[in-house]
Design an enzyme around this catalytic site. Structure first.
Site, short mmCIF file in Angstrom:
data_model
loop_
_atom_site.label_atom_id
_atom_site.label_comp_id
_atom_site.label_asym_id
_atom_site.label_seq_id
_atom_site.Cartn_x
_atom_site.Cartn_y
_atom_site.Cartn_z
CG ASP A 14 -8.68 18.39 -78.27
OD1 ASP A 14 -9.21 17.81 -77.71
OD2 ASP A 14 -8.54 18.23 -79.81
CG HIS A 205 -8.17 18.53 -84.47
ND1 HIS A 205 -8.05 19.76 -83.64
CD2 HIS A 205 -8.38 17.45 -83.71
CE1 HIS A 205 -8.45 19.27 -82.43
NE2 HIS A 205 -8.48 18.01 -82.37
CG HIS A 207 -7.04 13.38 -81.21
ND1 HIS A 207 -6.85 13.78 -79.87
CD2 HIS A 207 -7.98 14.33 -81.65
CE1 HIS A 207 -7.58 15.09 -79.67
NE2 HIS A 207 -8.18 15.31 -80.82
CB CYS A 238 -12.64 14.32 -77.83
SG CYS A 238 -14.21 14.67 -77.94
CG ASN A 247 -5.07 17.57 -80.15
OD1 ASN A 247 -5.49 17.74 -78.68
ND2 ASN A 247 -5.84 17.69 -81.02
P1 HMG Z 1 -27.89 19.74 -73.74
O1 HMG Z 1 -28.17 19.25 -72.67
O2 HMG Z 1 -28.50 19.27 -75.10
O3 HMG Z 1 -28.30 21.55 -73.71
O4 HMG Z 1 -26.44 20.27 -73.90
P2 HMG Z 1 -29.44 22.19 -73.00
O5 HMG Z 1 -29.75 23.47 -73.57
O6 HMG Z 1 -30.67 21.31 -72.59
O7 HMG Z 1 -28.79 22.38 -71.52
C1 HMG Z 1 -28.31 21.57 -70.55
C2 HMG Z 1 -27.84 22.35 -69.42
O8 HMG Z 1 -26.39 22.76 -69.82
C3 HMG Z 1 -28.23 23.44 -68.85
O9 HMG Z 1 -27.82 23.38 -67.56
C4 HMG Z 1 -27.88 24.68 -69.64
O10 HMG Z 1 -28.28 25.68 -68.86
C5 HMG Z 1 -26.57 24.48 -69.78
P3 HMG Z 1 -29.08 22.74 -66.26
O11 HMG Z 1 -30.19 23.63 -66.42
O12 HMG Z 1 -28.96 21.31 -66.59
O13 HMG Z 1 -28.07 23.26 -64.87
N1 HMG Z 1 -26.02 24.83 -71.07
C6 HMG Z 1 -24.74 25.59 -70.78
N2 HMG Z 1 -23.83 25.81 -69.98
C7 HMG Z 1 -22.83 26.53 -70.30
N3 HMG Z 1 -22.33 26.91 -71.63
C8 HMG Z 1 -23.30 26.40 -72.41
C9 HMG Z 1 -24.27 26.01 -72.27
N4 HMG Z 1 -25.43 25.52 -73.18
C10 HMG Z 1 -26.26 24.94 -72.19
N5 HMG Z 1 -22.82 27.06 -73.59
C11 HMG Z 1 -24.41 21.42 -74.86
C12 HMG Z 1 -25.95 20.95 -75.04
C13 HMG Z 1 -23.89 21.53 -76.14
C14 HMG Z 1 -24.54 22.39 -74.07
C15 HMG Z 1 -23.61 20.09 -74.28
O14 HMG Z 1 -23.89 18.90 -74.93
C16 HMG Z 1 -22.21 20.28 -74.09
O15 HMG Z 1 -21.78 21.15 -73.32
N6 HMG Z 1 -21.42 19.58 -74.60
C17 HMG Z 1 -19.78 19.45 -74.38
C18 HMG Z 1 -19.30 19.04 -75.74
C19 HMG Z 1 -17.87 19.34 -75.69
O16 HMG Z 1 -17.28 20.26 -74.84
N7 HMG Z 1 -17.09 18.11 -76.25
C20 HMG Z 1 -15.75 18.37 -76.26
C21 HMG Z 1 -15.09 19.48 -77.48
S1 HMG Z 1 -15.29 18.95 -78.98
C22 HMG Z 1 -13.83 17.99 -79.46
O17 HMG Z 1 -13.07 17.90 -78.42
C23 HMG Z 1 -13.53 17.60 -80.74
C24 HMG Z 1 -12.50 18.43 -81.51
O18 HMG Z 1 -11.40 18.55 -80.73
C25 HMG Z 1 -12.15 17.79 -82.96
C26 HMG Z 1 -12.00 16.54 -82.98
O19 HMG Z 1 -10.99 16.19 -82.18
O20 HMG Z 1 -12.50 15.97 -83.66
C27 HMG Z 1 -13.05 19.81 -81.67
MG MG Z 2 -9.66 17.11 -80.71
#
Ligand code: HMG
Ligand code: MG
Length: 300
Positions: A14, A205, A207, A238, A247
Site C-alpha cells: 500500500d 486499515h 489511512h 491508493c 496508512n
Molecule cells: P482489466 O483491464 O479489467 O482486466 O483489469 P483485463 O483482464 O481486461 O486485463 C487488462 C490487462 O491487464 C491485460 O494486459 C491483462 O493481461 C493484464 P494487456 O493485454 O492490456 O497487455 N492483467 C494482468 N496483469 C498482471 N497481473 C494480473 C492481471 N490481470 C490482467 N493479475 C485488473 C483488471 C484487476 C487487472 C486491473 O484493474 C488492475 O490491475 N487494477 C489494479 C488495482 C490495484 O492494484 N489497486 C490498488 C490496490 S487496492 C488498495 O490499495 C486498497 C486497499 O489498500 C484498502 C483500502 O485502503 O481501502 C487494499
Molecule cells: Mg489502503
C-alpha cells in the site's frame, strides 16, 4: 495472549504503490528484509496486478522469491483475479489478499468491475486456494467514505464483508481508504459488523489524510478489534483514491499500543531503523510522529 494486538505491515504494498519514486527491486527487498528484523509476523510483499494499472508493483513475485522467508512470518501478495493468484502460487506464496469495496464507483475505478463481478472472480480464487491450502485475506475499501460517492452505508460494508467471510476469507480488513472518517463514524461501521461477525474476523486499515487514523485505531480497540494494518513511516495511499495519503504509520501504531499496555511482538529499535532506511532512500521526511520524536530524543 489477551493483550496481543496483531499488526499487518502493508508498507511494501500500500505504501510503495503510491509513492512517486519507483524503487528498484533491491531497494524493495532491503525494505522487506529490514521489516523482517522488527518481529512483525505479517508482511504484505506486493501485488499481482496489471503493471499498466499500478507500475510501482511490477516485479512483486520476483521480490517474493528473493526475500528470506523465515518460519513464523506470513508473507502475502494482493491478487485481484485468478491470473494474479496463479502468479502468486507460481512463486510458492501461501497467503493472498483479495480486494473489493463497499462502493460501486470506487470498485469500478480500482479493479474495473462491479462489486458483484469482483465477488464472482473471487469464487475462482477461493476454490483454488481451498484445494492448495492457501490462506486468503479479504479487503473491503470505502468502509466510511468513497472518493466518488461520499458517505457509504455501514450496512453495505457489513454485507460485502459477510460475502468475503462466507466464501472463506480467514479475516476481512476494512479500509478507510481516503482517511476522512472520524471515530464516531468508524464505530458505526464496527457496530454494523459486530452484530454479524466476531471481532477476531475483522481488521482495521486506516489511512491518515486528516490525521484521524490513530484516533480511529483507538476507537476500534475499544470495540475489541485486535488487528490493524499499517505502513512503515506512514508510506503510501491508493492510486485510485486521489488525495488519499498513507496508512497510519507502524511506528505511531506501535507507540499507541505499547503505551496502552498491549503486546505487539515488535522490537522498537529495529522498527525505527527500518523506517529511517526507507525514508533516506525515498529522500523525504517520515510521516510518523513517533519516529520523529524517537530520533530527536536519540540525537539529544
Ligand atoms: P482489466 O483491464 O479489467 O482486466 O483489469 P483485463 O483482464 O481486461 O486485463 C487488462 C490487462 O491487464 C491485460 O494486459 C491483462 O493481461 C493484464 P494487456 O493485454 O492490456 O497487455 N492483467 C494482468 N496483469 C498482471 N497481473 C494480473 C492481471 N490481470 C490482467 N493479475 C485488473 C483488471 C484487476 C487487472 C486491473 O484493474 C488492475 O490491475 N487494477 C489494479 C488495482 C490495484 O492494484 N489497486 C490498488 C490496490 S487496492 C488498495 O490499495 C486498497 C486497499 O489498500 C484498502 C483500502 O485502503 O481501502 C487494499
Ligand atoms: Mg489502503
Amino acid at each position: 495472549m489477551d493483550n496481543f494486538v496483531r499488526i499487518v505491515e502493508v508498507g511494501a504494498r500500500d505504501g510503495l504503490q503510491n509513492e512517486s519514486v519507483v524503487l528498484d527491486m533491491q531497494d524493495k527487498i532491503t525494505l522487506i528484509e529490514n521489516l523482517i528484523k522488527t518481529g512483525l509476523k505479517d508482511i504484505e510483499v506486493g501485488s499481482c496486478v496489471s503493471p499498466k494499472w499500478v507500475p510501482q508493483m511490477a516485479g512483486s513475485t520476483e521480490i517474493y522469491e528473493k526475500i528470506s522467508k523465515p518460519d513464523g512470518i506470513n508473507f502475502s501478495l494482493l491478487t485481484p483475479n485468478l491470473r494474479g493468484y496463479e502468479a502468486a502460487r507460481a512463486v510458492g506464496c501461501q497467503e493472498v489478499a483479495i480486494f473489493t469495496g463497499a462502493s460501486e464507483t470506487f470498485t469500478q475505478k480500482n479493479i474495473n468491475c462491479s462489486i458483484a463481478e469482483s465477488l464472482e472472480r473471487f469464487e475462482d480464487i477461493m476454490s483454488r486456494a481451498k484445494s492448495d491450502g492457501v490462506r486468503v485475506r479479504g479487503y473491503v475499501s470505502c468502509m466510511v467514505d468513497c472518493p466518488y460517492e461520499g458517505a457509504i452505508d455501514p450496512s453495505a460494508v457489513a454485507e460485502v464483508t459477510g460475502r468475503l467471510l462466507d466464501m472463506g476469507c480467514y479475516e476481512v480488513s476494512l479500509g478507510e481508504t481516503i482517511g476522512t472518517a472520524t471515530p464516531d463514524r468508524v464505530e458505526a461501521v464496527w457496530d454494523a459488523c459486530l452484530e454479524r461477525f466476531d471481532a477476531g474476523q475483522l481488521a482495521g486499515h486506516f489511512h491518515n489524510t486528516y490525521g484521524m487514523a490513530i484516533a480511529n485505531v483507538y476507537a476500534s480497540l475499544k470495540m475489541s478489534i485486535r488487528t490493524f494494518d499499517s505502513s512503515i513511516a506512514g508510506l503510501g495511499g491508493c492510486p485510485y483514491a486521489k488525495g488519499a495519503s498513507g496508512n497510519v504509520s507502524t511506528e505511531d501504531l506501535h507507540y499507541l499500543l505499547t503505551h496502552m499496555g498491549y503486546d505487539t511482538g515488535i522490537d522498537e529499535e529495529a522498527l525505527m531503523q527500518a523506517g529511517k532506511a526507507i525514508m533516506e532512500r525515498l529522500g523525504r521526511p517520515t510521516r510518523s510522529n513517533a519516529a520523529i520524536a524517537y530520533w530527536k530524543k536519540r540525537e539529544a
